[in-house]
Scaffold this motif. Structure first.
Motif, PDB file in Angstrom:
ATOM      1  N   THR A 483      -4.185  -1.559   9.713  1.00 25.46           N
ATOM      2  CA  THR A 483      -3.575  -0.763   8.637  1.00 25.46           C
ATOM      3  C   THR A 483      -3.481  -1.529   7.325  1.00 25.46           C
ATOM      4  O   THR A 483      -2.916  -1.022   6.365  1.00 25.46           O
ATOM      5  N   ILE A 557      -7.572   2.432   4.555  1.00 26.18           N
ATOM      6  CA  ILE A 557      -6.543   1.510   4.062  1.00 26.18           C
ATOM      7  C   ILE A 557      -6.438   1.619   2.545  1.00 26.18           C
ATOM      8  O   ILE A 557      -5.339   1.621   1.978  1.00 26.18           O
ATOM      9  N   SER A 560      -4.486   4.653   1.592  1.00 21.71           N
ATOM     10  CA  SER A 560      -3.053   4.481   1.852  1.00 21.71           C
ATOM     11  C   SER A 560      -2.379   3.617   0.791  1.00 21.71           C
ATOM     12  O   SER A 560      -1.179   3.725   0.570  1.00 21.71           O
TER      13      SER A 560
END
Length: 819
Positions: A483, A557, A560
């Protein structure tokens, strides 16, 4: 030194107190020395803003980068210091040079035989010159003032100049010879060296009014006198002291320094053996015990010097590579400014704003025509063209007004919110096989901290927040579920060590930070498999699918984190295992390989410009790969606009027939970074390669594509050609071979961009000239490898590995001679 004032701010423009500030040399991580505070006191670097967020500092004239770290924001500003007084001093010096030029012009305005002739042919207020009757003068400069010759200046003759330069001090063997010479100028010095009467030797001054030589009152000691003094020093005369019993005594002032003796030593549990003992105050210093030493790479000798956890010096290995590079960087810090030809020229593009379908759009003129540089889905305005024609502007593309950069390559990048992802594929060289530094005794087993050494064991200082890999490092593991990105550094895995990842990332990031406002993050990942042909790496294989999976995870990623995601290039490091493939077949393979990746990666990233493929030329394959594969890589570069050959790998040290050591991975990575920044600037990189071969009689002239006086904007080799036999052993004729004729000499052309080859007889046509393709050789750098010695003298960049210049070496090639 000029004083600068500004305020540190957060992302919303609010002033932030106590921000940490760094002043770097432009485009580097080198801290600037000699800073001063507002009151002229020395200022440390880094320093902090005051409680009100005010930053005040003075620095020497120059171009710098100011880095401001406040809270979770880390940003940089380009800044120039220019002290007006120093500029005025430069102008005064220029004015002085202008006056000298005026005098020269006046002197040569006209020479006449006498003043009457000069007045006759010179207009009023004009100047003319007349030869001087004096032997020590050449010309007398006059001005015609109301038909009267008014003397202005007199100029010395060559005789006077020679006297001034060489005749002020004369040497004579005897006093009689000196006294006979009375033609000297007043105050001329002379020395008598070998007069039979020792008292007459020495220094004299000539008095022209009296016509005599006067002996100077103060005379230097003669060799005979010095020798006499030396004879007075003997072992029989020495300072008196209880400790001075030996025939030779060492003293400082009137104190005798006794030598250590074996009879008496300080009492200590640490020292029991007789002999000399080193003391620190009253404490004996024990000898280094070789059985106990700090554990760390580079520390293999009997004596190891460490700083914290880093080994700086080992008695049999010397300073490690990173230490040498850091020390060299510090020593060169005061001379970081590049020559003018290596600084970017003013931009050549023009930009203006117009309205298209009710949207504000930016039009650019790139030297050929105007075109729309922005997309119709947003408003674009306030363009500013910067170095290398990168355009800074504003746009509402993301919903609010934000800063963007328009790259000449076509990318529209959001400043300070973009990550560039490099994907590496191919064989074992893509994995960094054997990419480490051997220990001094040649042992090669890699055991971290014991044998071998990685060059980038930790994230390079200053790049912790900008250069990243996926989970697991450059060769990622478990990336599907990760993540976040992790700071980029190298690690060992079996025989694999340093990859091209870290050096490529730091090189590209440094360049973009120096010349653009993008402030990007760089991400690198590898998907490769050693010892396999293209069939095991192409679309549909696990290696190919893993690369797409890495891109998918990296894109998620980025989303995000609110980052724009772009893949600028794919590196293909391959060829050694492509046995029995023809040149044409491998050209087609590279086209398919790059084409598939461009299509599939754009589908993942959504970027508007497809990535380019970068290739480095291999010369270490089996018989079934030479010369087909390296020549195919060169041909693909010349024919495929989406693929660029950065250069060959023969110039770097190899561990074995196929695998480079750490130096090679670092330096080809840095040249890839150079090629990529030109690609982003809209230019395709060109390696050093021939552009023409012309035969005339028994001479063959090979013209290369380097620009001897090339500058920062040239996407290719610059500087005059050179044969480097220090870095690479000459394999014979500097790497050139000619079938059908005998080479008698190979020399550099006078133009700095050609090589002239002379043969034993006239060329008939049909001969084949090759370079670095010796059929009897295989392994570079071991005395019998395929290689050559030809390179440019490019000084635009230095390598982080050893702080040496990143030269461009000629690619291997084959040319058939036609008349």
């Amino acid at each position: 030194m000029e004083l600068k004032n500004f305020f540190s701010q957060d992302h919303e423009g609010n002033i932030t107190p106590d921000a940490t500030c760094y002043l770097y040399q432009r485009g580097s991580e080198n801290l600037v020395a000699g800073l001063q505070s507002v009151n002229g006191q020395p200022l440390s670097n880094p320093f902090t803003s005051d409680a009100n967020g005010l930053v005040q500092l003075a620095a020497p004239n120059g171009l710098y980068d100011v880095r401001v770290v406040t809270g979770n924001r880390d940003y940089r500003l380009h800044i120039q210091f220019n002290d007006v007084n120093e500029t005025v001093d430069a102008a005064v010096a220029a004015a002085s040079r202008a006056e000298q030029a005026r005098d020269a012009a006046q002197l040569w305005s006209g020479i006449s035989a006498n003043t009457a002739e000069g007045l006759n042919k010179t207009p009023l207020n004009g100047y003319f010159s007349v030869p001087s009757p004096e032997s020590t003068e050449y010309l007398i400069l006059y001005q015609n003032v109301a038909n009267v010759a008014v003397e202005v200046k007199r100029y010395p003759s060559s005789e006077a100049v020679n006297r001034a330069l060489t005749g002020a001090i004369r040497s004579y063997a005897t006093l009689a010879l000196m006294q006979a010479d009375t033609t000297q100028e007043d105050g001329t010095s002379a020395v008598v060296t070998h007069d039979p009467d020792e008292a007459k030797n020495g220094w004299y001054l000539f008095s022209k009014p009296d016509g005599i030589w006067n002996r100077s009152a103060n005379q230097t000691a003669s060799a005979a006198r010095v020798e006499a003094i030396e004879k007075q020093i003997s072992t029989r005369k020495r300072p008196r002291s209880k400790s001075g019993k030996a025939p030779f005594v060492l003293t400082v002032g009137d104190k005798v320094l006794p030598f250590a003796t074996a009879q008496k030593i300080p009492r200590s549990k640490l020292i029991t053996a007789p002999g000399a003992v080193m003391m620190l105050g009253d404490t004996p210093v024990p000898p280094v015990i070789v059985r106990k030493r700090p554990r760390g790479p580079g520390g293999y000798g009997d004596v190891v010097i460490v700083s914290n956890r880093s080994v700086l010096m080992s008695s049999d290995a010397g300073p490690n590579k990173q230490t040498l590079a850091r020390l060299a960087a510090l020593e060169e810090q005061a001379a970081q400014s590049k020559p003018l030809q290596y600084l970017p020229s003013p931009p050549t593009w023009l930009a203006y704003v117009t309205t298209v379908n009710n949207k504000s759009q930016i039009m650019v003129h790139d030297g050929a025509t105007y075109r729309q540089a922005t997309s119709a889905d947003a408003n674009w305005f306030a363009p500013q063209v910067g170095p290398f024609n990168f355009i800074s502007c504003l746009s509402d593309k993301s919903g609010s007004i934000e800063r963007y950069t328009l790259m000449p390559s076509g990318f529209k990048v959001k400043n300070m919110a973009v990550i560039l992802h490099k994907i590496i594929t191919g064989q074992s060289l893509g994995l960094g096989s054997r990419g480490y530094i051997l220990r001094a005794d040649g042992r090669y087993e890699f055991t971290p901290g014991v044998f071998g050494d990685l060059f980038t064991e930790v994230t390079p200082v200053g790049f912790e927040q900008t250069c990243f890999s996926l989970a697991g490092g450059p060769r990622p593991a478990g990336w599907e579920s990760s993540t976040d990105y992790v700071p980029l550094h190298e690690y060992a895995s079996g025989v694999s060590g340093e990859t091209i990842a870290s050096s490529y990332a730091t090189k590209l990031r440094t360049w973009l930070g120096q010349y653009t406002a993008i402030d990007p993050k760089i991400l690198v990942s590898v998907s490769a498999l050693g010892g396999v042909p293209y069939a095991s790496l192409k679309k549909g294989t696990t290696v190919y699918q893993n690369a797409l999976s890495q891109a998918t995870a990296a894109k998620a990623i980025a989303v995000s984190k609110g980052l724009q995601y772009i893949i600028p290039s794919i590196s293909i490091i391959h060829g050694e295992s492509q046995i029995n493939t023809t040149q044409a077949q491998y050209v087609a393979i590279l086209a398919e390989w790059v084409g598939d990746y461009r299509t599939d990666l754009v589908a993942i990233s959504g970027q508007e410009v497809a990535p380019i493929g970068l290739v480095s030329q291999m010369l270490t394959g089996e018989t079934g790969t030479i010369p087909a594969i390296p020549l195919a890589q060169l041909q693909a570069h010349e024919e495929n606009p989406n693929l660029s050959l950065i250069g060959p790998k023969y110039a770097y040290p190899y561990f074995d027939t196929y695998h480079m050591l750490a130096e090679g991975y670092v330096k080809i990575a840095e040249i890839e970074g150079r090629a990529e920044h030109f690609w982003l600037a809209g230019k395709k990189w060109q390696p050093l390669k021939p552009v023409s071969v012309v035969a005339a009689g028994n001479k063959l002239t090979v013209k290369f594509n380097n620009l001897p006086d090339g500058g920062a904007e040239y996407a290719g080799p610059v500087g005059r050609l050179a044969f480097d036999t220090n870095k690479i052993t000459n394999p014979g004729n500097f790497g050139f071979e000619l079938t059908g004729a005998t080479i008698t000499s190979v020399a550099l052309g006078a133009d700095g961009a050609s090589v002239v080859i002379t043969t034993a007889s006239a060329l008939a046509g049909g001969e084949v000239l090759t370079y670095a393709l010796q059929s009897a050789m295989s392994q570079p750098q071991n005395g019998n490898g395929r290689r050559g010695n030809l390179r440019d003298t490019d000084r635009r960049d230095r390598s982080r590995f050893d702080y040496q210049y990143l030269y461009n070496w000629s690619v291997a090639f084959s040319k058939t001679i036609s008349l």
